[in-house]
Design a protein around this motif. Structure first.
Motif, PDB file in Angstrom:
ATOM      1  N   GLY A 161       0.835  -1.187   0.000  1.00  0.00           N
ATOM      2  CA  GLY A 161       0.000   0.000   0.000  1.00  0.00           C
ATOM      3  C   GLY A 161       0.871   1.239   0.000  1.00  0.00           C
ATOM      4  N   ASP A 162       0.515   2.217   0.832  1.00  0.00           N
ATOM      5  CA  ASP A 162       1.304   3.441   0.943  1.00  0.00           C
ATOM      6  C   ASP A 162       2.342   3.360   2.053  1.00  0.00           C
ATOM      7  N   GLY A 163       2.443   2.230   2.738  1.00  0.00           N
ATOM      8  CA  GLY A 163       3.318   2.137   3.895  1.00  0.00           C
ATOM      9  C   GLY A 163       4.477   1.186   3.716  1.00  0.00           C
ATOM     10  N   THR A 164       5.296   1.089   4.767  1.00  0.00           N
ATOM     11  CA  THR A 164       6.445   0.192   4.767  1.00  0.00           C
ATOM     12  C   THR A 164       6.519  -0.548   6.094  1.00  0.00           C
ATOM     13  N   ILE A 165       7.093  -1.743   6.044  1.00  0.00           N
ATOM     14  CA  ILE A 165       7.342  -2.552   7.241  1.00  0.00           C
ATOM     15  C   ILE A 165       8.824  -2.862   7.230  1.00  0.00           C
ATOM     16  N   THR A 166       9.547  -2.489   8.290  1.00  0.00           N
ATOM     17  CA  THR A 166      11.006  -2.626   8.330  1.00  0.00           C
ATOM     18  C   THR A 166      11.430  -3.540   9.473  1.00  0.00           C
ATOM     19  N   VAL A 167      12.288  -4.520   9.158  1.00  0.00           N
ATOM     20  CA  VAL A 167      12.795  -5.452  10.166  1.00  0.00           C
ATOM     21  C   VAL A 167      14.249  -5.777   9.850  1.00  0.00           C
ATOM     22  N   THR A 168      14.932  -6.396  10.791  1.00  0.00           N
ATOM     23  CA  THR A 168      16.269  -6.927  10.533  1.00  0.00           C
ATOM     24  C   THR A 168      16.283  -8.449  10.646  1.00  0.00           C
ATOM     25  N   GLY A 169      15.278  -9.037  11.283  1.00  0.00           N
ATOM     26  CA  GLY A 169      15.181 -10.479  11.407  1.00  0.00           C
ATOM     27  C   GLY A 169      14.098 -10.845  12.401  1.00  0.00           C
ATOM     28  N   THR A 170      12.989 -11.429  11.937  1.00  0.00           N
ATOM     29  CA  THR A 170      11.868 -11.721  12.810  1.00  0.00           C
ATOM     30  C   THR A 170      10.833 -12.549  12.053  1.00  0.00           C
ATOM     31  N   ARG A 171       9.666 -12.823  12.705  1.00  0.00           N
ATOM     32  CA  ARG A 171       8.564 -13.553  12.072  1.00  0.00           C
ATOM     33  C   ARG A 171       7.297 -12.696  12.179  1.00  0.00           C
ATOM     34  N   PHE A 172       6.633 -12.510  11.048  1.00  0.00           N
ATOM     35  CA  PHE A 172       5.452 -11.660  11.043  1.00  0.00           C
ATOM     36  C   PHE A 172       4.644 -11.909   9.772  1.00  0.00           C
ATOM     37  N   ASN A 173       3.415 -11.393   9.773  1.00  0.00           N
ATOM     38  CA  ASN A 173       2.482 -11.591   8.670  1.00  0.00           C
ATOM     39  C   ASN A 173       2.067 -10.232   8.100  1.00  0.00           C
ATOM     40  N   VAL A 174       1.947 -10.152   6.779  1.00  0.00           N
ATOM     41  CA  VAL A 174       1.469  -8.932   6.123  1.00  0.00           C
ATOM     42  C   VAL A 174       0.335  -9.317   5.174  1.00  0.00           C
ATOM     43  N   TRP A 175      -0.766  -8.625   5.321  1.00  0.00           N
ATOM     44  CA  TRP A 175      -1.932  -8.871   4.458  1.00  0.00           C
ATOM     45  C   TRP A 175      -2.339  -7.550   3.814  1.00  0.00           C
ATOM     46  N   LYS A 176      -2.386  -7.529   2.484  1.00  0.00           N
ATOM     47  CA  LYS A 176      -2.815  -6.338   1.743  1.00  0.00           C
ATOM     48  C   LYS A 176      -4.134  -6.641   1.047  1.00  0.00           C
ATOM     49  N   TYR A 177      -5.151  -5.847   1.369  1.00  0.00           N
ATOM     50  CA  TYR A 177      -6.470  -5.998   0.754  1.00  0.00           C
ATOM     51  C   TYR A 177      -6.930  -4.634   0.267  1.00  0.00           C
ATOM     52  N   GLN A 178      -7.067  -4.497  -1.059  1.00  0.00           N
ATOM     53  CA  GLN A 178      -7.397  -3.211  -1.674  1.00  0.00           C
ATOM     54  C   GLN A 178      -6.384  -2.161  -1.209  1.00  0.00           C
ATOM     55  N   ASP A 179      -6.812  -1.092  -0.521  1.00  0.00           N
ATOM     56  CA  ASP A 179      -5.844  -0.083  -0.070  1.00  0.00           C
ATOM     57  C   ASP A 179      -5.523  -0.205   1.411  1.00  0.00           C
ATOM     58  N   SER A 180      -5.897  -1.343   2.019  1.00  0.00           N
ATOM     59  CA  SER A 180      -5.646  -1.562   3.444  1.00  0.00           C
ATOM     60  C   SER A 180      -4.540  -2.594   3.642  1.00  0.00           C
ATOM     61  N   VAL A 181      -3.773  -2.412   4.719  1.00  0.00           N
ATOM     62  CA  VAL A 181      -2.677  -3.321   5.057  1.00  0.00           C
ATOM     63  C   VAL A 181      -2.772  -3.671   6.538  1.00  0.00           C
ATOM     64  N   VAL A 182      -2.588  -4.966   6.842  1.00  0.00           N
ATOM     65  CA  VAL A 182      -2.606  -5.440   8.226  1.00  0.00           C
ATOM     66  C   VAL A 182      -1.308  -6.199   8.492  1.00  0.00           C
ATOM     67  N   VAL A 183      -0.613  -5.838   9.576  1.00  0.00           N
ATOM     68  CA  VAL A 183       0.659  -6.469   9.939  1.00  0.00           C
ATOM     69  C   VAL A 183       0.502  -7.110  11.316  1.00  0.00           C
TER      70      VAL A 183
END
Length: 336
Positions: free
Chosen positions: A189-211
């Motif tokens: 979407g319009d955002g960013t998710i920044t990590v150096t090493g981890t476990r996580f989930n990202v879901w993009k639906y239309q213009d929405s993002v869930v982390v």
């Protein structure tokens, strides 16, 4: 003018030689850079040998005149008493125009790639993945592991100073290889998710993002100039276009990530909340007729492989009716 960034100490020698070859022939090469280059040459005999070899390649393309070099382009190569003089390079003549063009292309493209990598403009690896009906498990070039949900699209680019991922659509669960000097940045979407090493989930639906984070920590920024939020295990952030800061809450990660086991868990939520979860598994979307329909609640555990059958069965368990639309979508309306 700002000098070009210096190569890193651990860069392959051929990449460092390519960097100095380009800088020494650049019109904006400064006296400071020439001094830095001479210092690099003096550090080790192998540096001088690799640089002369790079000049051989450069001259093969006749990108530069093959006659006597200009002083500011070929600084002196210091020789130790045990070093024999490097042989003079003969001038090359008689290349036909087609051969010169081919040689220039063969040399210029790799050198441009080296320069682009060194400057952080070009990646040295690129991968693209798409899924249709099934979940895919992939390993990226940096060793990071990704589970890609159905109907998802993801690309990975490895730059010198960062690892870039673009999640164009769908959902992915990441187990990122730790590298504190080489951050892993996901654009969604319009955002960013920044990590150096981890476990996580990202879901993009239309213009929405869930982390959603299950291990380590993740920094989420909803817009380039927006405020960021740091998530730890059990936390979830959501944002959509125009949000200056993500909305953060605690969640049951097993419910949020049940898709990895082929399950869709609807834990007594409204149809308005459930529709995005259902639509990610459908070829044509469900639509809600009005707010009263959106407020109807639904619960249960279902298979992600047969959501279409779940939708057909909804009128049997909820006070609704399904109205097919001309564009293939289905409108859900409250049954009076």
């Amino acid at each position: 003018m700002t000098n070009a960034p210096l190569p890193a100490n651990d860069d392959p020698l051929v990449e460092v030689a390519a960097h100095w070859c380009m800088r020494m022939h650049a019109a904006d090469c400064t006296a400071e850079e020439r001094a830095q280059f001479q210092q690099w040459i003096d550090e080790d005999q192998s540096h001088a040998i690799e640089y002369v070899a790079m000049l051989e390649i450069w001259d093969l393309s006749e990108h530069l005149p093959a006659s006597k070099p200009a002083p500011n382009q070929r600084p002196a190569l210091r020789q130790t008493p045990s070093t024999t003089a490097l042989p003079a390079r003969p001038r090359r003549r008689g290349w036909r125009p087609q051969a010169r063009a081919i040689a220039l292309a063969l040399v210029a493209l790799p050198l441009a790639a080296y320069g682009g990598w060194i400057m952080g403009w070009l990646p040295n690896a690129y991968e693209h993945f798409e899924t249709e009906q099934n979940i895919s498990r992939i390993t990226l070039g940096d060793g990071s592991e990704v589970e890609l949900n159905s109907h998802s699209e993801l690309s990975f680019s490895n730059y010198r100073d960062r690892r870039d991922v673009s999640l164009s659509s769908g959902e992915a669960y990441f187990h990122v290889t730790h590298d504190s000097t080489h951050p892993f940045v996901i654009s969604a979407g319009d955002g960013t998710i920044t990590v150096t090493g981890t476990r996580f989930n990202v879901w993009k639906y239309q213009d929405s993002v869930v982390v959603t984070v299950t291990e380590g920590s993740v920094r989420v920024q909803s817009e380039r100039d927006g405020n960021d939020s740091t998530l730890t295990p059990g936390m979830q952030a959501s944002f959509k276009a125009g949000d200056l800061k993500p909305k953060v809450k605690s969640v049951d990660t097993q419910t949020a990530l049940a898709w990895r086991e082929g399950k869709l868990i609807l834990n007594d939520i409204t149809l308005g909340e459930a529709l995005p979860l259902l639509n990610r598994y459908l070829d044509k979307p469900l639509l809600l007729a009005d707010q009263s329909t959106a407020d109807i609640r639904i619960g249960g555990i279902y298979s992600t492989r047969d959501v279409a059958s779940l939708v057909k069965a909804l009128p049997k368990v909820l006070p609704i009716k399904l109205e097919p639309q001309s564009d293939g979508s289905t409108l859900i309306r409250t049954r009076l």
